[in-house]
Scaffold this active site. Structure first.
Site, PDB file in Angstrom:
ATOM      1  CB  ALA A 209       1.572   0.129   6.228  1.00 49.93           C
TER       2      ALA A 209
ATOM      3  NE  ARG B 117       4.000   6.611   1.524  1.00 53.35           N
ATOM      4  CZ  ARG B 117       4.289   5.401   1.947  1.00 53.35           C
ATOM      5  NH1 ARG B 117       4.780   4.507   1.117  1.00 53.35           N
ATOM      6  NH2 ARG B 117       4.067   5.055   3.187  1.00 53.35           N
TER       7      ARG B 117
ATOM      8  CG  HIS C  58       5.370  -2.113  10.123  1.00 53.02           C
ATOM      9  ND1 HIS C  58       6.711  -2.407  10.124  1.00 53.02           N
ATOM     10  CD2 HIS C  58       5.207  -1.094   9.220  1.00 53.02           C
ATOM     11  CE1 HIS C  58       7.341  -1.590   9.280  1.00 53.02           C
ATOM     12  NE2 HIS C  58       6.444  -0.784   8.715  1.00 53.02           N
TER      13      HIS C  58
ATOM     14  CE1 TYR D 151       8.652   5.218   2.880  1.00 54.89           C
ATOM     15  CE2 TYR D 151       7.210   7.144   3.034  1.00 54.89           C
ATOM     16  CZ  TYR D 151       7.638   5.924   3.519  1.00 54.89           C
ATOM     17  OH  TYR D 151       7.069   5.398   4.661  1.00 54.89           O
TER      18      TYR D 151
ATOM     19  NE  ARG E 250      10.276   6.139   8.381  1.00 54.87           N
ATOM     20  CZ  ARG E 250       9.331   5.929   7.457  1.00 54.87           C
ATOM     21  NH1 ARG E 250       9.448   4.910   6.602  1.00 54.87           N
ATOM     22  NH2 ARG E 250       8.290   6.722   7.381  1.00 54.87           N
TER      23      ARG E 250
ATOM     24  CG  ASP F 241      -0.318 -17.067   8.409  1.00 59.80           C
ATOM     25  OD1 ASP F 241       0.763 -17.091   9.037  1.00 59.80           O
ATOM     26  OD2 ASP F 241      -1.431 -17.070   8.967  1.00 59.80           O
TER      27      ASP F 241
ATOM     28  CD  GLU G 189      10.234  -7.551   5.414  1.00 61.16           C
ATOM     29  OE1 GLU G 189       9.736  -8.631   5.771  1.00 61.16           O
ATOM     30  OE2 GLU G 189      10.421  -6.596   6.198  1.00 61.16           O
TER      31      GLU G 189
ATOM     32  N   PRO H  63       0.783  -1.226   0.000  1.00 54.31           N
ATOM     33  CG  PRO H  63      -0.218  -1.175   2.086  1.00 54.31           C
ATOM     34  CD  PRO H  63       0.468  -2.094   1.138  1.00 54.31           C
ATOM     35  CG  ASN H  64      -0.244   4.335   1.257  1.00 56.82           C
ATOM     36  OD1 ASN H  64      -1.197   4.907   0.733  1.00 56.82           O
ATOM     37  ND2 ASN H  64      -0.324   3.765   2.432  1.00 56.82           N
TER      38      ASN H  64
ATOM     39  CG  ASN I 201       8.421  -2.087   0.272  1.00 54.86           C
ATOM     40  OD1 ASN I 201       7.897  -2.220   1.385  1.00 54.86           O
ATOM     41  ND2 ASN I 201       9.019  -0.968  -0.109  1.00 54.86           N
TER      42      ASN I 201
ATOM     43  CG  HIS J 274      11.213  -2.306   4.338  1.00 54.36           C
ATOM     44  ND1 HIS J 274       9.846  -2.235   4.253  1.00 54.36           N
ATOM     45  CD2 HIS J 274      11.505  -3.482   4.933  1.00 54.36           C
ATOM     46  CE1 HIS J 274       9.332  -3.318   4.791  1.00 54.36           C
ATOM     47  NE2 HIS J 274      10.309  -4.096   5.206  1.00 54.36           N
ATOM     48  CG  LEU J 275      11.723   2.484  -1.110  1.00 52.65           C
ATOM     49  CD1 LEU J 275      10.451   3.274  -1.375  1.00 52.65           C
ATOM     50  CD2 LEU J 275      12.684   2.603  -2.282  1.00 52.65           C
TER      51      LEU J 275
ATOM     52  NE  ARG K 182       7.076   4.461   9.691  1.00 48.12           N
ATOM     53  CZ  ARG K 182       5.955   4.558   8.975  1.00 48.12           C
ATOM     54  NH1 ARG K 182       5.612   3.594   8.156  1.00 48.12           N
ATOM     55  NH2 ARG K 182       5.183   5.621   9.071  1.00 48.12           N
TER      56      ARG K 182
END
Ligand code: DQA
Length: 152
Positions: free
Chosen positions: A76, A17, A79, A22, A106, A86, A97, A9-10, A73, A99-100, A110
């Site tokens: 949100a 954003r 978390h 980011y 943070r 699963d 996995e 998401p996002n 990625n 993340h930017l 997070r």
């Protein structure tokens, strides 16, 4: 080698954003950079982005038998989504996995990743390089698994 890239998401809002957090690259630009790297390394990518947990679960399930690796990625959902955790645990495809941002530096919430343990590695805090490092890692793991398969 076939790799599914999944963005949560996002991440469709990248570029607009919170660019101070980011960066200014859009998701399309990130995907194009990966694609160019993939051409050099014989990797075919599928790209998927969704703001919906169930759609991400569906995509992960569909990777089974179709893909050699996943770069995810979960944004949100990292978390708190046990459903995505699963789904990753239920398939036989290795996932990395990414993340930017530096999720450990943070907000406290997070620094928790419920998906990390069902991935074979995690790269974060390096912007687009988090994705590129995940790509190299998956390729190396795939080569090793092919060699092991040949020796059996
Ligand atoms: C993110 C970090 C998450 O905490 C956040 O919710 C995101 C992006 C990253 O790439 O840094 O949406 O996954």
């Amino acid at each position: 080698m076939k790799i599914q890239v999944i963005n949560g998401p996002n991440l469709n809002m990248l570029g607009k954003r919170e660019p101070e957090i980011y960066g200014t690259l859009t998701l399309d630009e990130i995907n194009r950079i990966l694609e160019e790297e993939g051409i050099k390394k014989n990797v075919i990518f599928s790209f998927f982005q969704s703001n919906h947990e169930g759609a991400i679960v569906d995509c992960i399930q569909q990777c089974n038998e179709n893909m050699d690796g996943i770069i995810i990625n979960p944004a949100a959902y990292t978390h708190y989504s046990i459903a995505i955790r699963d789904a990753l645990a239920s398939i036989n495809v290795p996932a990395v996995e990414v993340h930017l941002t530096k999720i450990d530096e943070r907000e406290a919430f997070r620094s928790i990743s419920v998906t990390k343990d069902v991935c074979i590695s995690q790269f974060f805090g390096k912007g687009i390089d988090s994705y590129l490092e995940a790509l190299s890692y998956l390729i190396e793991k795939w080569k090793v698994s092919k060699k092991e398969g040949d020796n059996e």
